[in-house]
Design a protein around this motif. Structure first.
Motif, mmCIF file in Angstrom:
data_model
loop_
_atom_site.group_PDB
_atom_site.id
_atom_site.type_symbol
_atom_site.label_atom_id
_atom_site.label_comp_id
_atom_site.label_asym_id
_atom_site.label_seq_id
_atom_site.Cartn_x
_atom_site.Cartn_y
_atom_site.Cartn_z
ATOM 1 N N LEU A 196 0.820 -1.206 0.000
ATOM 2 C CA LEU A 196 0.000 0.000 0.000
ATOM 3 C C LEU A 196 0.855 1.257 0.000
ATOM 4 N N CYS A 197 1.996 1.228 0.701
ATOM 5 C CA CYS A 197 2.774 2.468 0.807
ATOM 6 C C CYS A 197 3.694 2.679 -0.377
ATOM 7 N N CYS A 198 4.343 1.632 -0.834
ATOM 8 C CA CYS A 198 5.297 1.883 -1.915
ATOM 9 C C CYS A 198 5.476 0.725 -2.885
ATOM 10 N N GLY A 199 4.767 -0.348 -2.680
ATOM 11 C CA GLY A 199 4.821 -1.425 -3.658
ATOM 12 C C GLY A 199 6.018 -2.341 -3.559
ATOM 13 N N ILE A 200 6.882 -2.149 -2.542
ATOM 14 C CA ILE A 200 8.087 -2.989 -2.520
ATOM 15 C C ILE A 200 7.828 -4.398 -1.986
ATOM 16 N N SER A 201 6.566 -4.700 -1.640
ATOM 17 C CA SER A 201 6.282 -6.086 -1.260
ATOM 18 C C SER A 201 6.507 -7.010 -2.446
ATOM 19 N N ILE A 202 6.501 -6.419 -3.658
ATOM 20 C CA ILE A 202 6.767 -7.217 -4.865
ATOM 21 C C ILE A 202 8.146 -7.869 -4.758
ATOM 22 N N ILE A 203 9.101 -7.118 -4.261
ATOM 23 C CA ILE A 203 10.460 -7.671 -4.118
ATOM 24 C C ILE A 203 10.467 -8.785 -3.085
ATOM 25 N N LEU A 204 9.818 -8.531 -1.937
ATOM 26 C CA LEU A 204 9.755 -9.567 -0.893
ATOM 27 C C LEU A 204 9.072 -10.820 -1.423
ATOM 28 N N ASN A 205 8.032 -10.611 -2.210
ATOM 29 C CA ASN A 205 7.309 -11.756 -2.737
ATOM 30 C C ASN A 205 8.152 -12.553 -3.729
ATOM 31 N N ILE A 206 8.927 -11.858 -4.549
ATOM 32 C CA ILE A 206 9.790 -12.566 -5.504
ATOM 33 C C ILE A 206 10.810 -13.419 -4.736
ATOM 34 N N ILE A 207 11.348 -12.849 -3.653
ATOM 35 C CA ILE A 207 12.306 -13.610 -2.832
ATOM 36 C C ILE A 207 11.617 -14.847 -2.243
ATOM 37 N N ASP A 208 10.398 -14.641 -1.716
ATOM 38 C CA ASP A 208 9.629 -15.778 -1.170
ATOM 39 C C ASP A 208 9.429 -16.853 -2.227
ATOM 40 N N LEU A 209 9.000 -16.409 -3.405
ATOM 41 C CA LEU A 209 8.675 -17.361 -4.475
ATOM 42 C C LEU A 209 9.911 -18.171 -4.876
ATOM 43 N N ILE A 210 11.035 -17.496 -4.990
ATOM 44 C CA ILE A 210 12.269 -18.210 -5.355
ATOM 45 C C ILE A 210 12.606 -19.237 -4.274
ATOM 46 N N LYS A 211 12.475 -18.817 -3.010
ATOM 47 C CA LYS A 211 12.774 -19.744 -1.912
ATOM 48 C C LYS A 211 11.818 -20.940 -1.919
ATOM 49 N N ILE A 212 10.536 -20.662 -2.161
ATOM 50 C CA ILE A 212 9.554 -21.751 -2.191
ATOM 51 C C ILE A 212 9.907 -22.741 -3.297
#
Ligand SMILES: [Zn+2]
Ligand SMILES: [Zn+2]
Length: 131
Positions: free
Chosen positions: A102-118
């Motif tokens: 909501l504030c700046c959209g950087i959860s996209i980066i966290l999510n990409i890291i999660d997805l790679i780890k998964i």
């Protein structure tokens, strides 16, 4: 079921051996199936043939028991909102992602890291982590 540390017989719902105090599955001196003494490096019990190899590292990472493909798909499509975190029970991580989205959209980066780890089986479920 027998204690792997001391060979004492235990009930199936016991979590800790009442004789030696060791957790179920800990130790490698005795067969958990028949209670016979085994070589600590043995892969199977020579008495009953059951596999006694220790399974310390869980294959597929730790997704709190959830299916890897399911979590990966939720991460891919809805991960910016932390949906896969909520599914696994990681509420803090989920709220962090919503807030960051909501504030700046950087959860996209966290999510990409999660997805790679998964996908690489290195994701570790942690309900106390913030991100
Ligand atoms: Zn014991
Ligand atoms: Zn055995």
């Amino acid at each position: 079921m027998y204690c792997r540390n001391c060979g004492e017989h235990m009930n199936d719902n016991q979590a800790i051996c009442l004789k030696c105090g060791v957790k179920v599955g800990e130790g490698n001196q005795y067969c958990p199936n028949c209670g016979k003494e085994v070589n600590e490096k043995a892969e199977v019990c020579l008495n009953c043939g059951v596999s006694i190899k220790k399974t310390e590292t869980k294959e597929g990472g730790d997704l709190n028991g959830h299916d890897k493909i399911k979590i990966a798909l939720f991460s891919f499509f809805l991960g910016n909102w932390g949906v896969h975190n909520f599914i696994m029970g990681e509420k803090k991580k989920g709220f962090t992602k919503i807030a960051l989205f909501l504030c700046c959209g950087i959860s996209i980066i966290l999510n990409i890291i999660d997805l790679i780890k998964i996908l690489t089986n290195s994701y570790t479920y942690n309900p106390d982590a913030m991100f």
